[in-house]
Design a protein around this motif. Structure first.
Motif, PDB file in Angstrom:
ATOM      1  N   VAL A 141       0.835  -1.205   0.000  1.00 37.71           N
ATOM      2  CA  VAL A 141       0.000   0.000   0.000  1.00 37.71           C
ATOM      3  C   VAL A 141       0.866   1.249   0.000  1.00 37.71           C
ATOM      4  O   VAL A 141       0.623   2.183  -0.764  1.00 37.71           O
ATOM      5  N   ARG A 142       1.894   1.254   0.839  1.00 34.15           N
ATOM      6  CA  ARG A 142       2.741   2.444   1.012  1.00 34.15           C
ATOM      7  C   ARG A 142       3.387   2.883  -0.293  1.00 34.15           C
ATOM      8  O   ARG A 142       3.422   4.083  -0.609  1.00 34.15           O
ATOM      9  N   LEU A 143       3.874   1.940  -1.097  1.00 32.72           N
ATOM     10  CA  LEU A 143       4.595   2.296  -2.326  1.00 32.72           C
ATOM     11  C   LEU A 143       3.673   2.788  -3.433  1.00 32.72           C
ATOM     12  O   LEU A 143       4.139   3.328  -4.435  1.00 32.72           O
ATOM     13  N   CYS A 144       2.375   2.627  -3.242  1.00 34.32           N
ATOM     14  CA  CYS A 144       1.415   3.126  -4.232  1.00 34.32           C
ATOM     15  C   CYS A 144       1.042   4.584  -3.986  1.00 34.32           C
ATOM     16  O   CYS A 144       0.330   5.190  -4.796  1.00 34.32           O
ATOM     17  N   GLN A 145       1.499   5.123  -2.876  1.00 32.73           N
ATOM     18  CA  GLN A 145       1.138   6.496  -2.522  1.00 32.73           C
ATOM     19  C   GLN A 145       2.017   7.503  -3.257  1.00 32.73           C
ATOM     20  O   GLN A 145       3.245   7.377  -3.260  1.00 32.73           O
ATOM     21  N   ASP A 146       1.394   8.464  -3.882  1.00 37.30           N
ATOM     22  CA  ASP A 146       2.121   9.519  -4.594  1.00 37.30           C
ATOM     23  C   ASP A 146       2.400  10.669  -3.626  1.00 37.30           C
ATOM     24  O   ASP A 146       1.640  11.638  -3.542  1.00 37.30           O
ATOM     25  N   VAL A 147       3.476  10.516  -2.864  1.00 43.11           N
ATOM     26  CA  VAL A 147       3.836  11.520  -1.861  1.00 43.11           C
ATOM     27  C   VAL A 147       5.288  11.927  -2.053  1.00 43.11           C
ATOM     28  O   VAL A 147       6.073  11.216  -2.693  1.00 43.11           O
ATOM     29  N   THR A 148       5.638  13.079  -1.493  1.00 43.77           N
ATOM     30  CA  THR A 148       7.009  13.587  -1.658  1.00 43.77           C
ATOM     31  C   THR A 148       7.964  13.048  -0.591  1.00 43.77           C
ATOM     32  O   THR A 148       9.160  13.013  -0.792  1.00 43.77           O
ATOM     33  N   THR A 149       7.416  12.607   0.539  1.00 49.48           N
ATOM     34  CA  THR A 149       8.277  12.141   1.615  1.00 49.48           C
ATOM     35  C   THR A 149       8.706  10.692   1.407  1.00 49.48           C
ATOM     36  O   THR A 149       7.977   9.886   0.813  1.00 49.48           O
ATOM     37  N   ASP A 150       9.896  10.351   1.916  1.00 53.71           N
ATOM     38  CA  ASP A 150      10.426   8.990   1.840  1.00 53.71           C
ATOM     39  C   ASP A 150      10.196   8.240   3.146  1.00 53.71           C
ATOM     40  O   ASP A 150      10.617   7.099   3.299  1.00 53.71           O
ATOM     41  N   LYS A 151       9.500   8.869   4.100  1.00 56.22           N
ATOM     42  CA  LYS A 151       9.269   8.241   5.394  1.00 56.22           C
ATOM     43  C   LYS A 151       8.447   6.957   5.231  1.00 56.22           C
ATOM     44  O   LYS A 151       7.545   6.882   4.404  1.00 56.22           O
ATOM     45  N   LEU A 152       8.755   5.956   6.037  1.00 59.36           N
ATOM     46  CA  LEU A 152       8.032   4.690   5.983  1.00 59.36           C
ATOM     47  C   LEU A 152       6.592   4.857   6.436  1.00 59.36           C
ATOM     48  O   LEU A 152       5.657   4.394   5.763  1.00 59.36           O
ATOM     49  N   LEU A 153       6.390   5.508   7.577  1.00 61.69           N
ATOM     50  CA  LEU A 153       5.056   5.614   8.167  1.00 61.69           C
ATOM     51  C   LEU A 153       4.421   6.943   7.795  1.00 61.69           C
ATOM     52  O   LEU A 153       4.803   7.994   8.301  1.00 61.69           O
ATOM     53  N   ILE A 154       3.449   6.880   6.882  1.00 68.25           N
ATOM     54  CA  ILE A 154       2.761   8.104   6.456  1.00 68.25           C
ATOM     55  C   ILE A 154       1.254   7.917   6.564  1.00 68.25           C
ATOM     56  O   ILE A 154       0.735   6.809   6.502  1.00 68.25           O
ATOM     57  N   ASN A 155       0.569   9.023   6.735  1.00 64.18           N
ATOM     58  CA  ASN A 155      -0.885   9.043   6.727  1.00 64.18           C
ATOM     59  C   ASN A 155      -1.328   9.113   5.263  1.00 64.18           C
ATOM     60  O   ASN A 155      -1.056  10.101   4.578  1.00 64.18           O
ATOM     61  N   ILE A 156      -1.988   8.065   4.765  1.00 63.37           N
ATOM     62  CA  ILE A 156      -2.314   8.034   3.335  1.00 63.37           C
ATOM     63  C   ILE A 156      -3.385   9.063   2.960  1.00 63.37           C
ATOM     64  O   ILE A 156      -3.565   9.370   1.786  1.00 63.37           O
ATOM     65  N   LYS A 157      -4.081   9.601   3.961  1.00 57.63           N
ATOM     66  CA  LYS A 157      -5.090  10.631   3.681  1.00 57.63           C
ATOM     67  C   LYS A 157      -4.454  11.994   3.465  1.00 57.63           C
ATOM     68  O   LYS A 157      -4.907  12.778   2.632  1.00 57.63           O
TER      69      LYS A 157
END
Length: 292
Positions: free
Chosen positions: A193-209
């Motif tokens: 799930v995490r790798l499908c998120q289009d985010v700028t941060t490389d942090k492992l634990l992110i809020n997908i919202k």
């Protein structure tokens, strides 16, 4: 020079060599500024003003917080005393002595009871389950867990172990943490799930919202909620897992040296502290040397 300007200069100096301490010092010094008045001249501040400030703090804060504030103010005034901008001796600022209550630790049974509450097929549960396993396997500090980035995580080795580089905010050094096959399986599911998120941060634990990294406060809340649901009669925090890991190592026959290596202690005395956290272990050792 007034208090506001002196705090600004001091914090700029502090930030130049320690980011974490800077953030904590800023909070306490800003509170002191509100108490004493931002336009108050630095040279006019007396030791009695510090005493009055901490008496006021006693009404709202724990002894540990008041003692920490005293150390911060002592360091602040020592800084300006060295520059001959202070009219009293900072040695007058003496942190109060107090006794810390015994800290609750997480046992393997506690950890398993919390873990059983979570469903690996639910993403919200999966991330919390991964956090539990990482805390238990590695004994990481919560700041280290929040700071893990995807690029810091290694490939799984032949034994099913995986490592990550974490940076201690205390020593600012990078160290390795290791976790096992079960935790790694959770990580793989989570990364789906995490790798499908289009985010700028490389942090492992992110809020997908929001796309933002989770904070220590979020993880503290998850742990408290799980401990309550598991009906554990303890004040469980993320750091309780670190204490629990140390005790588990010793209970399994490990040495203080093993504790020091796994928990990445800089000072050996930090590891020896865990010898007395377990009353049972302490009594087992003491029993050998008392008169029959």
């Amino acid at each position: 020079m007034n208090i506001e300007k002196s705090i600004q200069i001091y914090l700029e100096w502090k930030e130049s060599h320690t980011t974490v301490a800077f953030e904590r010092y800023e909070i306490r010094l800003e509170q002191f500024k509100q108490f004493i008045g931002e336009t108050t001249a630095l040279r006019s501040v007396k030791g009695d003003d510090i005493v009055a400030y901490h008496k006021q703090m006693d009404q709202f804060y724990s002894p540990a917080t008041v003692a920490y504030s005293a150390r911060i103010l002592r360091n602040f005034f020592y800084f300006w005393h060295g520059r001959r901008e202070v009219g009293f001796n900072p040695k007058e600022i003496i942190p109060i002595r107090f006794i810390n209550p015994n800290k609750d630790i997480v046992t393997k049974e506690d950890y398993q009871e919390m873990d059983e509450l979570l469903d690996v097929n639910c993403y919200d549960d999966l991330k919390k389950k991964l956090v539990l396993h990482l805390l238990w396997d590695t004994g990481m500090r919560i700041s280290e867990l929040c700071d893990i980035e995807l690029s810091h995580i290694s490939e799984e080795n032949d034994e099913g172990l995986r490592t990550a580089k974490v940076r201690s905010r205390k020593s600012m050094r990078y160290n390795l943490v290791v976790w096992g096959r079960e935790t790694n399986e959770l990580l793989i599911k989570f990364l789906g799930v995490r790798l499908c998120q289009d985010v700028t941060t490389d942090k492992l634990l992110i809020n997908i919202k929001t796309g933002k990294p989770y904070t220590a406060r979020s993880i503290q809340r998850w742990i408290k909620e799980l401990a309550d649901l598991a009906m554990l009669d303890k004040n469980i925090t993320p750091h309780s897992f670190r204490h629990g890991k140390a005790n588990y190592i010793l209970d399994e026959g490990g040495s203080v040296r093993d504790v020091s290596a796994i928990l990445r202690h800089v000072k050996p005395e930090s590891s020896f502290h865990y010898m007395q956290l377990s009353t049972k272990r302490y009594l087992d050792v003491a029993r050998k040397y008392v008169t029959a």
